[in-house]
Design an enzyme around this catalytic site. Structure first.
Site, short mmCIF file in Angstrom:
data_model
loop_
_atom_site.label_atom_id
_atom_site.label_comp_id
_atom_site.label_asym_id
_atom_site.label_seq_id
_atom_site.Cartn_x
_atom_site.Cartn_y
_atom_site.Cartn_z
N ASP A 24 0.95 -1.20 0.11
CA ASP A 24 -0.05 -0.11 -0.03
C ASP A 24 0.89 1.29 0.07
O ASP A 24 1.79 1.47 0.82
CB ASP A 24 -0.87 0.00 1.06
CG ASP A 24 -2.12 0.90 1.00
OD1 ASP A 24 -1.87 1.85 0.51
OD2 ASP A 24 -3.12 0.48 1.72
N THR A 39 -7.20 4.03 -1.57
CA THR A 39 -6.96 2.69 -1.14
C THR A 39 -7.88 1.94 -1.65
O THR A 39 -7.76 0.95 -2.52
CB THR A 39 -6.59 2.58 0.45
OG1 THR A 39 -5.29 3.37 0.73
CG2 THR A 39 -6.40 1.08 0.79
N ASN A 63 -12.98 6.21 -0.19
CA ASN A 63 -12.83 5.34 1.10
C ASN A 63 -14.00 5.33 2.10
O ASN A 63 -14.45 4.55 3.00
CB ASN A 63 -11.56 5.69 2.04
CG ASN A 63 -10.38 5.30 1.17
OD1 ASN A 63 -10.41 4.37 0.34
ND2 ASN A 63 -9.11 6.06 1.31
N TYR A 98 -9.56 -8.72 8.10
CA TYR A 98 -8.57 -7.61 8.25
C TYR A 98 -8.46 -7.42 9.76
O TYR A 98 -9.06 -7.12 10.59
CB TYR A 98 -8.83 -6.31 7.69
CG TYR A 98 -7.91 -5.45 7.83
CD1 TYR A 98 -6.50 -5.68 6.98
CD2 TYR A 98 -8.04 -4.37 8.64
CE1 TYR A 98 -5.46 -4.81 7.14
CE2 TYR A 98 -6.71 -3.41 8.75
CZ TYR A 98 -5.79 -3.78 8.04
OH TYR A 98 -4.68 -2.90 8.36
N HIS A 157 1.74 8.84 5.15
CA HIS A 157 0.66 9.77 5.66
C HIS A 157 1.31 10.62 6.83
O HIS A 157 1.11 11.70 7.16
CB HIS A 157 -0.55 9.05 6.11
CG HIS A 157 -1.40 8.61 5.02
ND1 HIS A 157 -2.20 9.54 4.12
CD2 HIS A 157 -1.77 7.61 4.60
CE1 HIS A 157 -3.06 8.90 3.19
NE2 HIS A 157 -2.57 7.79 3.51
N HIS A 173 -1.28 3.14 -5.17
CA HIS A 173 -1.29 4.88 -5.64
C HIS A 173 0.08 5.16 -4.88
O HIS A 173 0.78 4.12 -4.34
CB HIS A 173 -2.47 5.20 -4.67
CG HIS A 173 -2.32 4.98 -3.23
ND1 HIS A 173 -1.64 5.59 -2.37
CD2 HIS A 173 -3.37 4.41 -2.50
CE1 HIS A 173 -1.67 5.11 -1.04
NE2 HIS A 173 -2.87 4.55 -1.15
N HIS A 209 -2.51 11.13 -0.74
CA HIS A 209 -3.04 10.68 -2.04
C HIS A 209 -4.45 10.94 -2.42
O HIS A 209 -5.02 11.32 -1.60
CB HIS A 209 -2.25 9.39 -2.21
CG HIS A 209 -2.87 8.36 -1.23
ND1 HIS A 209 -4.25 7.59 -1.31
CD2 HIS A 209 -2.40 8.04 0.10
CE1 HIS A 209 -4.25 7.06 -0.16
NE2 HIS A 209 -3.25 7.17 0.63
#
Length: 499
Positions: A118, A155, A176, A238, A278, A322, A435
């Site tokens: 990612d 994402t 998102n 997750y 980030h 990305h 992003h």
């Protein structure tokens, strides 16, 4: 010329003539083989031994010089011949470019392992030594200037585009976070209801063909939809705290199953280096460390596949979703500064940065909102106003493919690279990374590396959008895919032909 050649030359090299600084008082002494006295004078008996010695010395020197010359000539022509042979071999190798897929040696059928790192911005692979990633590059196929994400470069939209071959407007995950305009329900990254997730992801396509798939933390993979039930032991809910090493080990364990039970499609997901990006932006040492860690995970994976004897059989596709760009609070635009032209209430905003999405009440003229906002932004009286352009979604550049869904708010603002939008000015100071910007911005690009039997070794291909990956995978697996936005013939431009 090799070291052996240097040794031969050294052993046959004559004693050098002294330099000018080392010359004896009479500079002709070292050059003449006869008596150094006046040549017109008569030679006396006591001078004969000296003359004889000089003559013998010169004879030896001449023989040594000739021997050296012969040796040098031999080495020169031998080297030239060897060079010609090497050039001919290289030419033959260049002409023998791979055109046919390599046969499987241990697996019964093709297996694709799709890996996402990612936020792996294109170029990160050069921030630090990444021997394992570069091993895949050197022996596989790489998008030379990176993989192009879909817009918005976020994402969830991108991960789902990769596995469905659809632009966000068609697979439904348009951000998102977003709101359904009809039900008022809110989508978050924890929403697993099938109603949000349109299209047919690769794991569902694979199962539809009676084959097995396994997913490890890929957005959308937890959603039970169609034939996909997120089966126990082949699908993970997750949990970002699971160590990367454990994820790799789990995938490797699939290859310990009986050959017929090995999933033909697998996904593997790592949060890094997006997590660090980030917080600190793309140029911080933390990013370098994160990239090195990803490379170690790729190395662990390769080592495990090699121990099982299947590394050359497995197709590894390494991508990111990305890129990343640095942001700072001095690059801000405040919506409250537009008040002289139009009030933009917070209740209208569905996302601020880096994709400004506005859904005014139905009683408000959308065209009027866009016109007044752009008037204020271009007036020169709004800080950084010229860094934001507002559109009716139908008037966005067609290359963005971001209009054909009611989930997309009717007004979209495109920000220039690195700029952010906030409702009003605050004293908060923040520098980090972001992003989500226009996918034409180069810093939003990520990586594509394909390694396996159907990818040529050391090949570079032009950049392409990630919606092409779905058809690429179905072609490798030799199964029929669902309708998508990718190009049907794309796989033939990047894959080796079947034997």
């Amino acid at each position: 010329m090799g070291s052996d050649s240097v040794d031969v030359l050294t052993s046959t090299k004559p004693t050098p003539i002294p330099s000018q600084e080392e010359d004896p008082p009479n500079p002709s002494t070292a050059l003449l083989s006869f008596d150094t006295e006046d040549s017109s004078s008569t030679t006396t008996p006591h001078q004969k031994p000296t003359t004889t010695i000089l003559f013998i010395s010169l004879l030896l020197l001449t023989c040594t010089t000739l021997a050296a010359a012969v040796a040098f000539a031999f080495l020169f022509f031998s080297s030239a011949s060897q060079s010609t042979t090497t050039t001919a071999t290289a030419t033959a190798t260049a002409a023998n470019i791979e055109t046919t897929a390599r046969p499987l040696t241990k697996l019964q059928k093709p297996v694709v392992l799709l890996i996402s790192s990612d936020g792996f911005r294109f170029g990160y692979q050069f921030k630090t030594p990444t021997p394992n990633i570069h091993r895949l590059i050197s022996n596989g196929t790489e998008a030379e200037l990176g993989l192009i994400p879909v817009f918005p470069t976020l994402t969830f939209p991108n991960h789902y585009s990769i596995v469905t071959g659809l632009y966000p407007a068609y697979h439904g995950i348009i951000n998102n976070h977003f709101v359904d305009p009809y039900t008022g329900d809110t989508f978050t990254m924890g929403s697993h209801e099938p109603k949000w997730w349109l299209g047919e992801p690769l794991w569902e396509t694979v199962v539809n063909h009676g084959l097995k798939a396994a997913t490890y933390f890929w957005p959308g993979s937890e959603v039970k939809k169609g034939s996909w039930t997120c089966p126990l032991n082949f699908c993970r809910n997750y949990n970002g705290s699971v160590p990367f090493e454990e994820r790799v080990d789990t995938v490797l364990n699939y290859f310990d199953l009986p050959n017929s039970e090995i999933p033909v499609f697998m996904t593997l997901y790592f949060e890094d280096p997006d997590h660090q990006g980030h917080q600190v932006g793309p140029d911080d040492p933390e990013i370098t460390d994160a990239v090195a860690r990803i490379d170690r995970m790729i190395g662990k994976l390769i080592e495990g596949l090699e121990k099982r004897g299947v590394f050359e059989d497995v197709t590894i596709i390494l991508v990111g979703d990305h890129g990343m760009v640095g942001t700072c609070d001095k690059k801000l635009i405040f919506l409250e500064d537009l008040a002289p032209w139009i009030e933009i209430p917070k209740s209208w905003i569905q996302s601020y940065t880096p994709l400004l999405a506005i859904r005014p009440p139905s009683s408000v003229s959308l065209a009027d909102v866009v016109a007044k906002m752009n008037e204020g932004l271009s007036s020169g009286k709004v800080q950084n106003g010229n860094r934001l352009k507002v559109y009716l979604k139908e008037e966005l550049p067609g290359r963005l493919h971001y209009a054909a869904s009611d989930r997309i708010p009717p007004i979209i603002g495109l920000l220039e690279e690195g700029f952010k939008v906030e409702q009003k000015e605050s004293k908060r100071q923040e520098c980090g990374g972001a992003h989500g910007y226009d996918n034409a911005i180069f810093s939003m690009r990520t990586i594509f590396i394909g390694h396996g039997p159907q990818f040529a070794r050391g090949r570079k291909v032009p950049s392409f959008e990630n919606v092409q990956i779905y058809n690429l995978v179905t072609s490798i697996l030799n199964i029929q895919g669902a309708a998508n936005n990718g190009t049907a013939l794309f796989p033939t431009s990047i894959l080796l032909s079947s034997p």
